[in-house]
Design a protein around this motif. Sequence first.
Motif, PDB file in Angstrom:
ATOM      1  N   ALA A  68     -56.359   6.319 -48.503  1.00  0.00           N
ATOM      2  CA  ALA A  68     -55.559   7.106 -49.436  1.00  0.00           C
ATOM      3  C   ALA A  68     -55.154   8.438 -48.813  1.00  0.00           C
ATOM      4  O   ALA A  68     -54.048   8.941 -49.052  1.00  0.00           O
ATOM      5  N   LEU A  69     -56.035   9.011 -48.002  1.00  0.00           N
ATOM      6  CA  LEU A  69     -55.731  10.284 -47.353  1.00  0.00           C
ATOM      7  C   LEU A  69     -54.626  10.110 -46.314  1.00  0.00           C
ATOM      8  O   LEU A  69     -53.707  10.924 -46.222  1.00  0.00           O
ATOM      9  N   ARG A  70     -54.716   9.045 -45.540  1.00  0.00           N
ATOM     10  CA  ARG A  70     -53.695   8.772 -44.537  1.00  0.00           C
ATOM     11  C   ARG A  70     -52.342   8.565 -45.197  1.00  0.00           C
ATOM     12  O   ARG A  70     -51.317   9.100 -44.761  1.00  0.00           O
ATOM     13  N   ARG A 108     -53.504  14.903 -55.712  1.00  0.00           N
ATOM     14  CA  ARG A 108     -54.678  14.851 -56.585  1.00  0.00           C
ATOM     15  C   ARG A 108     -55.261  13.442 -56.646  1.00  0.00           C
ATOM     16  O   ARG A 108     -56.478  13.252 -56.565  1.00  0.00           O
ATOM     17  N   GLU A 109     -54.391  12.439 -56.744  1.00  0.00           N
ATOM     18  CA  GLU A 109     -54.858  11.054 -56.788  1.00  0.00           C
ATOM     19  C   GLU A 109     -55.518  10.655 -55.469  1.00  0.00           C
ATOM     20  O   GLU A 109     -56.559   9.989 -55.458  1.00  0.00           O
ATOM     21  N   ALA A 110     -54.925  11.066 -54.365  1.00  0.00           N
ATOM     22  CA  ALA A 110     -55.483  10.723 -53.053  1.00  0.00           C
ATOM     23  C   ALA A 110     -56.844  11.378 -52.850  1.00  0.00           C
ATOM     24  O   ALA A 110     -57.782  10.749 -52.342  1.00  0.00           O
ATOM     25  N   GLY A 111     -56.955  12.647 -53.228  1.00  0.00           N
ATOM     26  CA  GLY A 111     -58.234  13.336 -53.085  1.00  0.00           C
ATOM     27  C   GLY A 111     -59.320  12.693 -53.919  1.00  0.00           C
ATOM     28  O   GLY A 111     -60.454  12.498 -53.459  1.00  0.00           O
ATOM     29  N   ALA A 112     -58.977  12.317 -55.151  1.00  0.00           N
ATOM     30  CA  ALA A 112     -59.949  11.679 -56.036  1.00  0.00           C
ATOM     31  C   ALA A 112     -60.335  10.291 -55.531  1.00  0.00           C
ATOM     32  O   ALA A 112     -61.440   9.807 -55.803  1.00  0.00           O
ATOM     33  N   ILE A 217     -56.708  20.008 -46.049  1.00  0.00           N
ATOM     34  CA  ILE A 217     -57.582  20.905 -46.825  1.00  0.00           C
ATOM     35  C   ILE A 217     -57.356  20.691 -48.318  1.00  0.00           C
ATOM     36  O   ILE A 217     -58.306  20.590 -49.098  1.00  0.00           O
ATOM     37  N   ILE A 218     -56.102  20.606 -48.710  1.00  0.00           N
ATOM     38  CA  ILE A 218     -55.777  20.404 -50.129  1.00  0.00           C
ATOM     39  C   ILE A 218     -56.314  19.067 -50.625  1.00  0.00           C
ATOM     40  O   ILE A 218     -56.916  18.984 -51.706  1.00  0.00           O
ATOM     41  N   LEU A 219     -56.121  17.999 -49.857  1.00  0.00           N
ATOM     42  CA  LEU A 219     -56.622  16.687 -50.246  1.00  0.00           C
ATOM     43  C   LEU A 219     -58.139  16.713 -50.380  1.00  0.00           C
ATOM     44  O   LEU A 219     -58.704  16.173 -51.341  1.00  0.00           O
ATOM     45  N   ALA A 228     -61.619  21.763 -56.816  1.00  0.00           N
ATOM     46  CA  ALA A 228     -60.386  21.220 -57.397  1.00  0.00           C
ATOM     47  C   ALA A 228     -59.452  22.334 -57.871  1.00  0.00           C
ATOM     48  O   ALA A 228     -58.227  22.242 -57.714  1.00  0.00           O
ATOM     49  N   ALA A 229     -60.012  23.410 -58.446  1.00  0.00           N
ATOM     50  CA  ALA A 229     -59.177  24.512 -58.923  1.00  0.00           C
ATOM     51  C   ALA A 229     -58.450  25.195 -57.767  1.00  0.00           C
ATOM     52  O   ALA A 229     -57.312  25.660 -57.911  1.00  0.00           O
ATOM     53  N   GLN A 230     -59.088  25.253 -56.605  1.00  0.00           N
ATOM     54  CA  GLN A 230     -58.429  25.821 -55.431  1.00  0.00           C
ATOM     55  C   GLN A 230     -57.235  24.961 -55.025  1.00  0.00           C
ATOM     56  O   GLN A 230     -56.167  25.479 -54.683  1.00  0.00           O
ATOM     57  N   ALA A 231     -57.427  23.637 -55.071  1.00  0.00           N
ATOM     58  CA  ALA A 231     -56.329  22.729 -54.723  1.00  0.00           C
ATOM     59  C   ALA A 231     -55.171  22.881 -55.695  1.00  0.00           C
ATOM     60  O   ALA A 231     -54.000  22.894 -55.298  1.00  0.00           O
TER      61      ALA A 231
END
Length: 243
Positions: A68-70, A108-112, A217-219, A228-231
């Motif tokens: 998902a990150l890629r 957001r979806e990728a990070g989760a 970093i955001i992911l 999450a609030a930082q992202a």
Amino acid sequence: MQNVVREAIRHSGYSRSELARRAGVSTSTVTRIEKGASDPTLGMVTRILAAAGLQLPAATEPLCDPEALRAARSIIGGVTAPDHSGMAGTLMRWASPDGSPQPRKLAREAGAAAPPRLRPGATQATSDWNFLRICSTVSATRKGWAVSGAPAATRIGATEVPGGPIILYVEEPRRVATLINHPGAAAADIIVLPFDGHSEAGAWNDEGVIWADPIQIILDCYGMAETAAQAVELTTDWEPGND
């Protein structure tokens, strides 16, 4: 499911043909599933596992798919990546029901979908050393490294989260985790992740500290409740008025 079938073969000690016979399926079916050439039904997998004396876990586990990150980095960065098109399509369905570009939701979806703590090879450490001492120790290994997580988010513009989790991408996770592990009352959580050929790409040097690529970093920050609030803060201008 191929890994499940491989585990069934390994655990049972049966040959593929004997396991297939016990499960009431053909040997070729077992082989195709094992190689990922066939997508079996849940019922068929259950039968194969039962024939090996195993069963599927009763409890579900949180999703963790680094692909998902890629995919997210490819989409957000405007890079076509055919080899990740499957996950790219999945992310687009999750984040953009109408098909319109929504990079903030996609991130957001990728990070989760790939929480740093659950990624393959993740090693946990805690340290009450200050951030620069941690970086200095990692740098002294003379191996590749990059910082993500709370301090990295602050570096690229987010509000500081005191004691927020640090992510270190390194070549030798276990060695680094041992070197920096220094528990104490004010110890920060550190997640040490192995280089995977992608997440550490785009790292940049700023006065001796190697920071991960801003999108990475955001992911990463979307993948942890503490950051999450930082992202969210870092992506407010990606989709004005649309969260």
